[in-house]
Every structure is written in structure tokens, then in C-alpha cells.
Design an enzyme around this catalytic site. Structure first.
Site, PDB file in Angstrom:
ATOM      1  N   HIS A 151      65.365  50.487 -20.027  1.00  0.00           N
ATOM      2  CA  HIS A 151      64.719  51.758 -19.685  1.00  0.00           C
ATOM      3  C   HIS A 151      65.473  52.937 -20.291  1.00  0.00           C
ATOM      4  O   HIS A 151      65.351  54.066 -19.825  1.00  0.00           O
ATOM      5  CB  HIS A 151      64.616  51.932 -18.168  1.00  0.00           C
ATOM      6  CG  HIS A 151      64.132  50.707 -17.453  1.00  0.00           C
ATOM      7  ND1 HIS A 151      64.993  49.754 -16.956  1.00  0.00           N
ATOM      8  CD2 HIS A 151      62.883  50.262 -17.196  1.00  0.00           C
ATOM      9  CE1 HIS A 151      64.280  48.768 -16.396  1.00  0.00           C
ATOM     10  NE2 HIS A 151      63.009  49.047 -16.545  1.00  0.00           N
TER      11      HIS A 151
HETATM   12  S1  FES Z   1      68.039  51.313 -17.953  1.00  0.00           S
HETATM   13 FE1  FES Z   1      66.968  50.081 -16.578  1.00  0.00          FE
HETATM   14  S2  FES Z   1      68.153  48.303 -16.513  1.00  0.00           S
HETATM   15 FE2  FES Z   1      69.246  49.568 -17.841  1.00  0.00          FE
END
Ligand code: FES
Length: 186
Positions: A151
């Protein structure tokens, strides 16, 4: 008709009988509890880690062959641990960061035992992906540390969260240097 003494003796007998009965109840109860515990224990015990898993509870790593600027991953308790032998310029850059602006405000000194060695658990504090950055050609994110592709969390070269949804810095595991070259994790 019983004499007074006979009545008393009879009463005494009844009390003794009562006491004996209580004792039998208590003893039976204890046997039951003990028996249950003894039966249950092997089932509970088998859920504890097996010997081969326990051996991973701590790890010793000879770091003498890690070169300046090199990053190495080891496994500890089934998790990747990132070891980064940092260059002097990286160390001074990380020490100069104004931590008051950080989401998880920690100085570089709080995160290392020896400036040259950064040791962190390689698990993103957002939802647990393994961030990129250990390999030479990896995307290391905007701060040159690690980048989590799941993410988009960016970590700096002290493993601190700089951008993205992760709430915390990469975790520093318990470790110590047993000598200049022997690192013991766990
Ligand atoms: S940014 Fe979501 S798991 Fe690393």
C-alpha cells in the site's frame, strides 16, 4: 434406651462418619481434578513449540562478511530481519533528521546499538508485507530505506515510517553484539 454416654458415643460416631464422608468427597474431587489435569496436560503441552521451532527463538549471525552499504536478511522466529551495515554518510543523515515531524517520533540513536548497524524486523507495520529494499536493484522508496509495495509505505534508512499508511517504524528486535562480529538476535 441408651444411656447418656451411649447417646454421646453415637453422636460422636455420626460426626466421625460425617467427617470421613467429607474427606472421601474431597479426596474424590481432588483425584478428579488431578486426573483431568494429568490427562489434559499432554494435549496442552503438544501445542507448545517443538524443539526444532524453539531453536529459532534466537539466532546468532556472523556479520564479519557484510560489507559497508550492504543489506542482509536473516530469519528469526519465522520473520525476516533486515541487517543494514550503514555508511558514515547515511548515519549522519539519519542522525540529523528532525524527528518532531515524524509519525512515530524516534531518533536514530534510539533505534541502533551501534551506529553502523541497523537491525529491524522486515515486516511492514501496516498489514505485514515485507518491504522492498534489501536487494540492490529494489525500489527503496523516496527516503532510500525501504518501500512497501502493498500500500505504498516509505521508510527511511533508520527504518522509520515517512510516508504511507503504516503507523509505526519498523520494529527493532531484541539483540546484542556478543563480539564485534557476532550478532545475537532474540
Ligand atoms: S503498506 Fe500496507 S502492508 Fe505495507
Amino acid at each position: 434406651m441408651m444411656t447418656k454416654t451411649a447417646v454421646e458415643e453415637n453422636k460422636l460416631d455420626q460426626e466421625t462418619e460425617g467427617t470421613r464422608r467429607d474427606f472421601i468427597y474431597v479426596a474424590t474431587g481432588m483425584m478428579g481434578t488431578f486426573g483431568l489435569a494429568a490427562t489434559a496436560w499432554p494435549f496442552i503441552d503438544q501445542m507448545n513449540p517443538a524443539a526444532d521451532v524453539l531453536s529459532l527463538a534466537s539466532a546468532e549471525i556472523d556479520v564479519s562478511s557484510i560489507e559497508l552499504g550492504q543489506r542482509v536478511t536473516v530469519t528469526w522466529r519465522g520473520q525476516p530481519v533486515f541487517i543494514d551495515r550503514r555508511r558514515p554518510e547515511t548515519i549522519s543523515e539519519m542522525q540529523a533528521v528532525d524527528v518532531s515531524q515524524l509519525k512515530d517520533s524516534q531518533t536514530d540513536e534510539m533505534r541502533v546499538k551501534q551506529d553502523e548497524w541497523l537491525v529491524v524486523v522486515g515486516v511492514c507495520t501496516h498489514l505485514g508485507c515485507v518491504p522492498l529494499g534489501q536487494g540492490d536493484g529494489d525500489n527503496r522508496g523516496e527516503w532510500g530505506g525501504w518501500f512497501c509495495p502493498c500500500h505504498g509505505s516509505h521508510y527511511d534508512q533508520s527504518g522509520r515510517i515517512m510516508k504511507g499508511p503504516a503507523p509505526k517504524n519498523l520494529v527493532v528486535p531484541p539483540y546484542e553484539f556478543k563480539s564485534d562480529t557476532l550478532l545475537a538476535i532474540g
